[in-house]
Design a protein around this motif. Structure first.
Motif, PDB file in Angstrom:
ATOM      1  N   ALA A  89       0.830  -1.204   0.000  1.00  9.90           N
ATOM      2  CA  ALA A  89       0.000   0.000   0.000  1.00  9.90           C
ATOM      3  C   ALA A  89       0.865   1.255   0.000  1.00  9.90           C
ATOM      4  O   ALA A  89       0.563   2.240  -0.697  1.00  9.90           O
ATOM      5  N   ALA A  90       1.953   1.214   0.759  1.00 14.24           N
ATOM      6  CA  ALA A  90       2.842   2.380   0.816  1.00 14.24           C
ATOM      7  C   ALA A  90       3.464   2.652  -0.541  1.00 14.24           C
ATOM      8  O   ALA A  90       3.580   3.812  -0.974  1.00 14.24           O
ATOM      9  N   ALA A  91       3.863   1.600  -1.249  1.00 14.12           N
ATOM     10  CA  ALA A  91       4.458   1.777  -2.565  1.00 14.12           C
ATOM     11  C   ALA A  91       3.442   2.353  -3.550  1.00 14.12           C
ATOM     12  O   ALA A  91       3.765   3.242  -4.357  1.00 14.12           O
ATOM     13  N   ALA A  92       2.206   1.853  -3.515  1.00 14.41           N
ATOM     14  CA  ALA A  92       1.167   2.353  -4.421  1.00 14.41           C
ATOM     15  C   ALA A  92       0.862   3.825  -4.149  1.00 14.41           C
ATOM     16  O   ALA A  92       0.730   4.630  -5.086  1.00 14.41           O
ATOM     17  N   LEU A  93       0.766   4.176  -2.873  1.00 19.12           N
ATOM     18  CA  LEU A  93       0.464   5.561  -2.528  1.00 19.12           C
ATOM     19  C   LEU A  93       1.636   6.479  -2.875  1.00 19.12           C
ATOM     20  O   LEU A  93       1.435   7.609  -3.341  1.00 19.12           O
ATOM     21  N   ALA A  94       2.861   6.001  -2.680  1.00 13.43           N
ATOM     22  CA  ALA A  94       4.035   6.803  -3.027  1.00 13.43           C
ATOM     23  C   ALA A  94       4.101   7.048  -4.528  1.00 13.43           C
ATOM     24  O   ALA A  94       4.422   8.161  -4.981  1.00 13.43           O
ATOM     25  N   LEU A  95       3.781   6.018  -5.326  1.00 15.84           N
ATOM     26  CA  LEU A  95       3.809   6.174  -6.777  1.00 15.84           C
ATOM     27  C   LEU A  95       2.751   7.170  -7.232  1.00 15.84           C
ATOM     28  O   LEU A  95       3.031   8.051  -8.066  1.00 15.84           O
ATOM     29  N   ALA A  96       1.528   7.049  -6.704  1.00 18.15           N
ATOM     30  CA  ALA A  96       0.464   7.977  -7.075  1.00 18.15           C
ATOM     31  C   ALA A  96       0.823   9.403  -6.665  1.00 18.15           C
ATOM     32  O   ALA A  96       0.595  10.358  -7.427  1.00 18.15           O
ATOM     33  N   SER A  97       1.399   9.554  -5.482  1.00 15.98           N
ATOM     34  CA  SER A  97       1.790  10.888  -5.014  1.00 15.98           C
ATOM     35  C   SER A  97       2.891  11.469  -5.891  1.00 15.98           C
ATOM     36  O   SER A  97       2.893  12.678  -6.185  1.00 15.98           O
ATOM     37  N   ALA A  98       3.833  10.619  -6.315  1.00 12.70           N
ATOM     38  CA  ALA A  98       4.921  11.097  -7.171  1.00 12.70           C
ATOM     39  C   ALA A  98       4.388  11.555  -8.526  1.00 12.70           C
ATOM     40  O   ALA A  98       4.803  12.602  -9.053  1.00 12.70           O
ATOM     41  N   ILE A  99       3.472  10.781  -9.105  1.00 16.27           N
ATOM     42  CA  ILE A  99       2.914  11.146 -10.411  1.00 16.27           C
ATOM     43  C   ILE A  99       2.140  12.459 -10.325  1.00 16.27           C
ATOM     44  O   ILE A  99       2.328  13.371 -11.147  1.00 16.27           O
ATOM     45  N   ILE A 100       1.289  12.589  -9.322  1.00 23.26           N
ATOM     46  CA  ILE A 100       0.483  13.806  -9.194  1.00 23.26           C
ATOM     47  C   ILE A 100       1.358  14.979  -8.774  1.00 23.26           C
ATOM     48  O   ILE A 100       1.137  16.122  -9.198  1.00 23.26           O
ATOM     49  N   GLY A 101       2.385  14.716  -7.957  1.00 22.36           N
ATOM     50  CA  GLY A 101       3.327  15.777  -7.629  1.00 22.36           C
ATOM     51  C   GLY A 101       4.046  16.289  -8.859  1.00 22.36           C
ATOM     52  O   GLY A 101       4.267  17.503  -9.020  1.00 22.36           O
ATOM     53  N   TYR A 102       4.433  15.379  -9.749  1.00 24.79           N
ATOM     54  CA  TYR A 102       5.073  15.770 -11.013  1.00 24.79           C
ATOM     55  C   TYR A 102       4.127  16.628 -11.846  1.00 24.79           C
ATOM     56  O   TYR A 102       4.532  17.665 -12.401  1.00 24.79           O
ATOM     57  N   LEU A 103       2.866  16.209 -11.947  1.00 24.39           N
ATOM     58  CA  LEU A 103       1.884  16.988 -12.700  1.00 24.39           C
ATOM     59  C   LEU A 103       1.721  18.378 -12.100  1.00 24.39           C
ATOM     60  O   LEU A 103       1.611  19.378 -12.830  1.00 24.39           O
ATOM     61  N   LEU A 104       1.724  18.458 -10.774  1.00 26.44           N
ATOM     62  CA  LEU A 104       1.544  19.743 -10.111  1.00 26.44           C
ATOM     63  C   LEU A 104       2.728  20.673 -10.378  1.00 26.44           C
ATOM     64  O   LEU A 104       2.542  21.863 -10.679  1.00 26.44           O
ATOM     65  N   VAL A 105       3.941  20.133 -10.293  1.00 26.80           N
ATOM     66  CA  VAL A 105       5.129  20.949 -10.543  1.00 26.80           C
ATOM     67  C   VAL A 105       5.146  21.446 -11.987  1.00 26.80           C
ATOM     68  O   VAL A 105       5.409  22.634 -12.259  1.00 26.80           O
TER      69      VAL A 105
END
Length: 330
Positions: A290-306
């Motif tokens: 679960a931590a890996a899935a949430l980290a990946l989703a956060s990284a993708i959306i963080g990239y989109l935000l930046v």
């Protein structure tokens, strides 16, 4: 996809696709909130911050788009009747439904009124989409995954909003509507995707191909919390096919310059992470998954935000005016 307008005024060219930003932020906030059930102490704060940011962005966009409708009604009307832009218009009620699902409470008339208003808008847009598809009036080039937004994503999120407000029966009914809408659209959209690459302006919407199975699985987990994790895994298995199909066409959409349209990936990846968290919690899987899935989703959306903030700083978040047509010779 951004519907390019010929007006030099940036407000007239403000794309409705920007509403995918608060949708993605709300979805990621919901995934982090589910992390609280695994005992992650920081999850509550991160979830609250993401939802607060989503609400702020949504408020700004609502004011700007209302100003667009008021000052440039022709531009807004052209966007609403565009084959793709008309579908993306459903992002507005979708964001409102996520607001109700995230912040609303049962037995509160104001939240119920907001939800019903958003559902009414969603139904109007969905009816128009279904009408043009079933009557053969939709051009082949306009058949994109954006068509999923009004009837499918809107139905799933509407069901989650009604469930949050204490109407489980109506929520289940709306889930059924979304499921049947997905079946209605799937053959047409997949036929278009398998026929070759989408037109270049529409390629950022490819992330929406992931939405029906991922958001649908999350909706099932929300509406029926007693279901075991093994059943939710079926939904994740169904989602695996579209994920592979999108990744296999990486060279087609990766070559397109970045635009806010790529926020089409945000809701599906956040919903996928939220569903994995539910599977881990209910099935007793290792929390690291679960931590890996949430980290990946956060990284993708963080990239989109930046990348989106960079566009905003550079003054390129709104598409440039369309070039005037060349005069005819002879």
């Amino acid at each position: 996809m951004q519907v390019q307008a010929s007006s030099p005024t940036w407000l007239a060219r403000l794309p409705v696709g920007l509403f995918a930003i608060p949708v993605g932020l709300y979805a990621l906030g919901g995934a982090w909130r589910r992390g609280e059930t695994l005992g992650w102490t920081a999850a509550a704060g991160v979830s609250a911050a993401l939802k607060g940011l989503a609400l702020a962005v949504l408020g700004v966009l609502l004011v700007l788009y209302a100003a667009k409708i008021w000052r440039h009604p022709q531009a807004a009307r052209a966007e609403s009747t565009h084959p793709v832009g008309g579908s993306l218009l459903a992002l507005i009620p979708l964001a409102l439904l996520l607001t109700a699902a995230s912040h609303g409470s049962s037995n509160h008339g104001g939240w119920l009124a907001l939800t019903l208003l958003a559902l009414a808008l969603q139904a109007i847009i969905a009816f128009r989409v279904v009408a043009v598809i079933t009557t053969g009036a939709l051009p082949a080039a306009a058949v994109t995954p954006a068509l999923y937004v009004p009837p499918v994503a809107g139905g799933y999120v509407g069901a989650m909003a009604l469930h949050a407000l204490g109407y489980p029966g109506w929520a289940a009914l709306l889930f059924g509507v979304a499921l049947s809408s997905w079946a209605l659209l799937e053959a047409r959209v997949l036929n278009s995707l398998f026929a070759g690459p989408l037109p270049e302006p529409a390629r950022p919407t490819i992330g929406l191909e992931l939405a029906p199975p991922t958001v649908g699985t999350l909706c099932v987990a929300t509406l029926w919390p007693q279901l075991p994790g093994e059943l939710l895994i079926i939904g994740l298995g169904i989602a695996a096919g579209p994920i592979v199909a999108v990744l296999a066409r990486y060279k087609w959409w990766h070559q397109v310059p970045f635009s806010p349209g790529f926020w089409s990936f945000s809701f599906p990846v956040a919903a996928f992470a939220g569903s994995i968290i539910e599977v881990v919690r209910r099935g007793g899987w290792p929390a690291e998954i679960a931590a890996a899935a949430l980290a990946l989703a956060s990284a993708i959306i963080g990239y989109l935000l930046v990348r989106t903030l960079l566009l905003l700083i550079q003054g390129r978040i709104v598409p440039p005016p369309a070039a005037p047509a060349a005069p005819r010779q002879g």
